[in-house]
Design a protein around this motif. Structure first.
Motif, PDB file in Angstrom:
ATOM      1  N   SER A 287       6.744   6.674  -6.279  1.00 38.36           N
ATOM      2  CA  SER A 287       6.650   5.386  -5.571  1.00 38.36           C
ATOM      3  C   SER A 287       7.911   4.559  -5.731  1.00 38.36           C
TER       4      SER A 287
ATOM      5  N   SER B 264      -0.809   6.180  -6.728  1.00 35.83           N
ATOM      6  CA  SER B 264       0.176   6.374  -5.670  1.00 35.83           C
ATOM      7  C   SER B 264       0.816   7.757  -5.807  1.00 35.83           C
TER       8      SER B 264
ATOM      9  N   GLY C 115      -4.048   2.040  -8.473  1.00 36.68           N
ATOM     10  CA  GLY C 115      -4.424   3.240  -7.750  1.00 36.68           C
ATOM     11  C   GLY C 115      -3.725   4.452  -8.318  1.00 36.68           C
TER      12      GLY C 115
ATOM     13  N   THR D 167       0.851  -1.188   0.000  1.00 32.83           N
ATOM     14  CA  THR D 167       0.000   0.000   0.000  1.00 32.83           C
ATOM     15  C   THR D 167       0.892   1.244   0.000  1.00 32.83           C
TER      16      THR D 167
ATOM     17  N   ALA E 241      -0.072  -7.654   4.293  1.00 34.97           N
ATOM     18  CA  ALA E 241      -0.072  -6.218   4.004  1.00 34.97           C
ATOM     19  C   ALA E 241       1.330  -5.654   4.176  1.00 34.97           C
TER      20      ALA E 241
ATOM     21  N   TRP F  39       3.659  -1.989   3.775  1.00 37.52           N
ATOM     22  CA  TRP F  39       3.491  -0.536   3.779  1.00 37.52           C
ATOM     23  C   TRP F  39       4.676   0.099   3.056  1.00 37.52           C
ATOM     24  N   HIS F  40       4.410   1.119   2.250  1.00 36.68           N
ATOM     25  CA  HIS F  40       5.449   1.709   1.396  1.00 36.68           C
ATOM     26  C   HIS F  40       6.659   2.202   2.174  1.00 36.68           C
TER      27      HIS F  40
ATOM     28  N   ASP G  42      -6.392  -0.345  -4.857  1.00 35.49           N
ATOM     29  CA  ASP G  42      -6.853  -1.714  -5.102  1.00 35.49           C
ATOM     30  C   ASP G  42      -6.153  -2.747  -4.236  1.00 35.49           C
ATOM     31  N   ASP G  43      -5.544  -2.277  -3.139  1.00 40.73           N
ATOM     32  CA  ASP G  43      -4.801  -3.202  -2.278  1.00 40.73           C
ATOM     33  C   ASP G  43      -5.728  -4.225  -1.615  1.00 40.73           C
ATOM     34  N   ARG G  44      -6.935  -3.773  -1.224  1.00 40.62           N
ATOM     35  CA  ARG G  44      -7.842  -4.709  -0.544  1.00 40.62           C
ATOM     36  C   ARG G  44      -8.350  -5.762  -1.514  1.00 40.62           C
TER      37      ARG G  44
ATOM     38  N   THR H  81      -2.841   4.360  -3.087  1.00 38.86           N
ATOM     39  CA  THR H  81      -3.198   3.051  -3.636  1.00 38.86           C
ATOM     40  C   THR H  81      -4.686   2.791  -3.383  1.00 38.86           C
TER      41      THR H  81
END
Lengths: 81, 222
Positions: free
Chosen positions: B62, B51, B49, B7, B30, B32-33, B13-15, B11
């Protein structure tokens, strides 16, 4: 204080739909001078004093790595007087 | 089989990507960036998404997120990485994949169900498909036009690294109707349309996107 300008343009062979849209909007407003239009980006980087050659080299590097994508774009770095 | 889903700020569409991983039989993790930790995952998905708001260029900021340093190192060692939509843009900006994604040729943001043909089933992410299999999954982006120089295009074609092509009219001006490509090794894949939105007929146009998420399990079992 000095301003370093970085101009980024799509390479000539890369399709520029935004430039094309501008080119086709111009004649609708009566501006008939344009054969074609290319749209790009301009970055103005403010620094404290006249840039040294080392600083300009750093800006060149930043332009290559971050400000432009060499796959599709070219850039020009210059100091604005 | 632990599949990380990153994510970034922006973002979207991560879910759905995480759900698709679990639906396919994997375990989504999950990421995290800003973390410099891949949490022992076996594969990574960069979801779609906007980002960093697509500032500068899609994926350009990103690419320098702390987690991406680890993803690039792991990908170069062979870890499977799938970039979907914005994720594909990040992979191109990271130079894990060649070329770039530029503004759709008609300037419109497209959001529709798109038929594509799978043209390579030897990558880590496409082995569940048959060559020539046609699937319908959502396409939703404003900058999905795949561009590269002639030499790169010739290499992608001759090495069979085009993994999917659009069927019918070219939706966005992509060269050779390219919807997705892989790296030479086949572990890194970028895809413009969204398989994670097509894993269950209840919520998508089909369940035909699921193959990307079951392929990765095959890749690990081997």
């Amino acid at each position: 204080m000095a301003t370093i300008v970085v101009e980024v343009m799509l390479k000539p062979e890369i399709l520029d739909p935004q430039g094309n849209a501008v080119a086709s909007a111009l004649p609708r407003l009566g501006f008939t001078f344009a054969q074609s239009v290319r749209q790009g980006k301009r970055f103005e980087i403010i620094i404290e004093a006249e840039p040294t050659p080392e600083q300009l080299a750093e800006v060149e590097k930043a332009a290559e790595v971050l400000l432009s994508n060499p796959v599709i774009e070219t850039y020009v770095v210059r100091v604005e007087k | 089989m632990r599949v990380g889903v990153i994510t970034f700020p922006g973002t979207l569409d991560d879910r759905d990507a995480a759900r698709a991983v679990n639906f396919g039989g994997g375990e989504s993790v999950a990421l995290w960036h800003a973390d410099a930790d891949l949490k022992n995952v076996d594969a990574v998905i960069l979801p779609g998404g906007f980002s960093y708001g697509d500032y500068l260029r899609c994926g350009a900021i990103s690419r320098f997120a702390p987690v991406m340093k680890l993803v690039i190192e792991a990908a170069e060692k062979g870890m499977p990485v799938l970039g979907i939509c914005n994720g594909f843009q990040v992979l191109c900006e990271s130079h894990l994949l060649p070329g770039a994604l530029t503004r759709n040729s008609d300037l419109h943001f497209l959001c529709r169900d798109q038929e594509i043909e799978i043209t390579n089933n030897t990558t880590a992410w496409t082995s569940s498909f048959a060559i020539g299999e046609k699937i319908t999954i959502p396409l939703k982006n404003g900058e999905g036009s795949f561009q590269c120089d002639d030499q790169t295009l010739a290499a992608l074609e001759s090495e069979g690294r085009v993994i999917a092509r659009y069927i019918g009219e070219n939706p966005n001006g992509s060269r050779n109707l390219i919807a997705g490509i892989s790296n030479a090794r086949g572990n890194v894949v970028g895809l413009m349309p969204h398989p994670e939105h097509a894993i269950d007929p209840l919520t998508g146009p089909s369940a035909q996107g699921l193959g990307f998420f079951t392929s990765i399990l095959n890749a690990m079992v081997k």
